[in-house]
Design a protein around this motif. Structure first.
Motif: not given
Length: 115
Positions: A31-37, A45-46, A94-97, A103-108
């Motif tokens: 994992i390089n970055v994790i983001q929240w959307y 989605r922002e 949601y988080c995104r890695a 890249n991968y998303w969670g279920q929210g």
């Protein structure tokens, strides 16, 4: 492969605080970055906030000063501390890695703020 599981959402009144968690598993070393959307029914989605593997953080202007992204590397978990919540913060978070392989998303997790 990376799996992401968000938790911590809920229903609360404006002005209150909430902390969301994003637990990562699998190839977490990639994992390089994790983001929240976030996404609400009337908006696209922002992006909300990011944290890099080196710990560098950034956040959207709409949440700057109220939301803080952090991580516990030992637990492979990223947090989003949300203070002074507003009704417009309502949405599914949601988080995104981003990894070396994609890249991968969670279920929210749902956050609902009542005014």
């Amino acid at each position: 492969q990376v799996q992401l599981v968000e938790s911590g959402g809920g229903l609360l009144q404006a002005g209150r605080s909430l902390r969301l968690s994003c637990a990562a598993s699998g190839s977490t070393v990639s994992i390089n970055v994790i983001q929240w959307y976030r996404q609400s029914p009337r908006k696209q989605r922002e992006w909300v906030a990011s944290i890099t593997a080196a710990g560098t953080t950034n956040s959207a202007d709409s949440v700057k000063g109220r939301f803080t992204i952090s991580r516990d590397a030992a637990k492979n978990t990223v947090y989003l501390q949300m203070n002074s919540l507003k009704s417009e913060d309502t949405g599914v978070y949601y988080c995104r890695a981003f990894t070396t392989n994609g890249n991968y998303w969670g279920q929210g997790t749902q956050v609902t703020v009542s005014s």
